[in-house]
Design a protein around this motif. Sequence first.
Motif, PDB file in Angstrom:
ATOM      1  N   THR A 107      13.230  10.153   1.153  1.00  0.00           N
ATOM      2  CA  THR A 107      14.309  10.367   0.185  1.00  0.00           C
ATOM      3  C   THR A 107      14.133  10.238  -1.320  1.00  0.00           C
ATOM      4  O   THR A 107      13.078   9.624  -2.247  1.00  0.00           O
ATOM      5  CB  THR A 107      14.147   8.285  -0.076  1.00  0.00           C
ATOM      6  OG1 THR A 107      14.095   7.794   2.362  1.00  0.00           O
ATOM      7  CG2 THR A 107      15.629   7.627   0.455  1.00  0.00           C
ATOM      8  N   HIS A 135      25.006  12.821  -7.972  1.00  0.00           N
ATOM      9  CA  HIS A 135      25.976  14.038  -7.005  1.00  0.00           C
ATOM     10  C   HIS A 135      25.453  15.148  -7.058  1.00  0.00           C
ATOM     11  O   HIS A 135      25.210  16.004  -6.379  1.00  0.00           O
ATOM     12  CB  HIS A 135      27.749  14.098  -7.406  1.00  0.00           C
ATOM     13  CG  HIS A 135      28.329  14.702  -8.442  1.00  0.00           C
ATOM     14  ND1 HIS A 135      27.797  13.317 -10.092  1.00  0.00           N
ATOM     15  CD2 HIS A 135      28.681  15.300  -9.306  1.00  0.00           C
ATOM     16  CE1 HIS A 135      27.952  13.045 -10.298  1.00  0.00           C
ATOM     17  NE2 HIS A 135      28.714  15.200 -10.622  1.00  0.00           N
ATOM     18  N   ARG A 137      22.719  15.727  -5.462  1.00  0.00           N
ATOM     19  CA  ARG A 137      22.724  16.115  -3.717  1.00  0.00           C
ATOM     20  C   ARG A 137      23.212  17.781  -3.682  1.00  0.00           C
ATOM     21  O   ARG A 137      22.269  18.361  -2.155  1.00  0.00           O
ATOM     22  CB  ARG A 137      23.709  14.497  -3.308  1.00  0.00           C
ATOM     23  CG  ARG A 137      23.478  14.204  -2.990  1.00  0.00           C
ATOM     24  CD  ARG A 137      24.566  12.520  -2.684  1.00  0.00           C
ATOM     25  NE  ARG A 137      24.577  11.919  -2.287  1.00  0.00           N
ATOM     26  CZ  ARG A 137      24.355  11.090  -1.488  1.00  0.00           C
ATOM     27  NH1 ARG A 137      24.040  11.773   0.107  1.00  0.00           N
ATOM     28  NH2 ARG A 137      24.079   9.492  -0.671  1.00  0.00           N
ATOM     29  N   SER A 193      19.597  18.999   2.541  1.00  0.00           N
ATOM     30  CA  SER A 193      19.576  18.618   3.533  1.00  0.00           C
ATOM     31  C   SER A 193      17.966  18.897   2.993  1.00  0.00           C
ATOM     32  O   SER A 193      17.286  17.917   3.923  1.00  0.00           O
ATOM     33  CB  SER A 193      19.946  19.512   5.066  1.00  0.00           C
ATOM     34  OG  SER A 193      19.305  20.503   5.195  1.00  0.00           O
ATOM     35  N   TYR A 207      19.027  10.191   0.897  1.00  0.00           N
ATOM     36  CA  TYR A 207      19.487   9.468  -0.193  1.00  0.00           C
ATOM     37  C   TYR A 207      19.340   7.925  -0.367  1.00  0.00           C
ATOM     38  O   TYR A 207      20.340   7.702   0.774  1.00  0.00           O
ATOM     39  CB  TYR A 207      20.706   9.892  -0.993  1.00  0.00           C
ATOM     40  CG  TYR A 207      20.841  12.316  -1.131  1.00  0.00           C
ATOM     41  CD1 TYR A 207      20.080  12.443  -2.753  1.00  0.00           C
ATOM     42  CD2 TYR A 207      20.482  12.454  -0.324  1.00  0.00           C
ATOM     43  CE1 TYR A 207      19.726  13.982  -2.050  1.00  0.00           C
ATOM     44  CE2 TYR A 207      20.471  14.736  -0.064  1.00  0.00           C
ATOM     45  CZ  TYR A 207      20.183  14.698  -1.181  1.00  0.00           C
ATOM     46  OH  TYR A 207      19.847  15.267  -1.596  1.00  0.00           O
ATOM     47  N   THR A 265      21.582   4.993  -3.558  1.00  0.00           N
ATOM     48  CA  THR A 265      22.364   5.497  -4.306  1.00  0.00           C
ATOM     49  C   THR A 265      21.707   3.953  -5.175  1.00  0.00           C
ATOM     50  O   THR A 265      21.568   2.901  -4.842  1.00  0.00           O
ATOM     51  CB  THR A 265      23.784   5.735  -4.644  1.00  0.00           C
ATOM     52  OG1 THR A 265      23.976   7.037  -3.737  1.00  0.00           O
ATOM     53  CG2 THR A 265      24.405   5.887  -5.274  1.00  0.00           C
TER      54      THR A 265
END
Length: 237
Positions: free
Chosen positions: A51, A59, A62, A67, A77, A79
């Motif tokens: 994680t 962002h 990500r 993945s 993830y 946030t």
Amino acid sequence: MHAVILAGGKGVRLRPYTTALPKPLVPIGDQHAILEIVLRQLSAAGFTSCTIAIGHLGHIIRAYVGSGSRWRLRIGYSTEESPLGTMGPLLTMRDRLPEHFLVMNGDILTDLDFADVLRAHQESRAPLTIATYPREVHIDFGVLTTEERRVVAFTEKPSVDYRVSMGVYGVSRETLTPYTPGLPLGFDELVLDLLKAGNPPHAYEFDGYWLDIGRPDDYDRANAEFTTHRSLLLKGA
């Protein structure tokens, strides 16, 4: 085996490199991002899931990591909407974490055996395991020891040996139970609480290669040393 990577900081000390990129994605050796090296190491060590706690410019992380399939990892993830400290992000994902897991900063370069840290943590039955590294601090002055305005000892330019936290921890989910999700929790607060409760953390001592990339000087050193240490950092990856 599961790992949590803390990657939500703003990287203020590493500016201007972090003006447009989150610190874990600054390039090392013109080829790899720090975070990529970490993910490759975790995969090679046998970790299967991870994680990533993101915040500032999350962002971009990500988009880069996705993945995690290219590293044979299942990556999710979490946030961070506001700063939660070092351990605070763990509270918001506590119910999704296994009984024992690894936690690490996303801005370190090391050949530490991450799997062995987690194994040692489980075997110790301690609430928290802290990977530690030796540091020698040189004092450039004569040091006086005083009592009631009298000098009772003197040492000329001494060196002091410490063991410092590497930013890598073995954590048990139960250790997080007393704390409220959504509230900040620092590493220092957690350690002091455990000491006060008479439930001390376990120390995992390491003397190999470790570099915390917190300042421009550290980043320059990491790039200068990467060619020499590439095979060490990416062995088996």
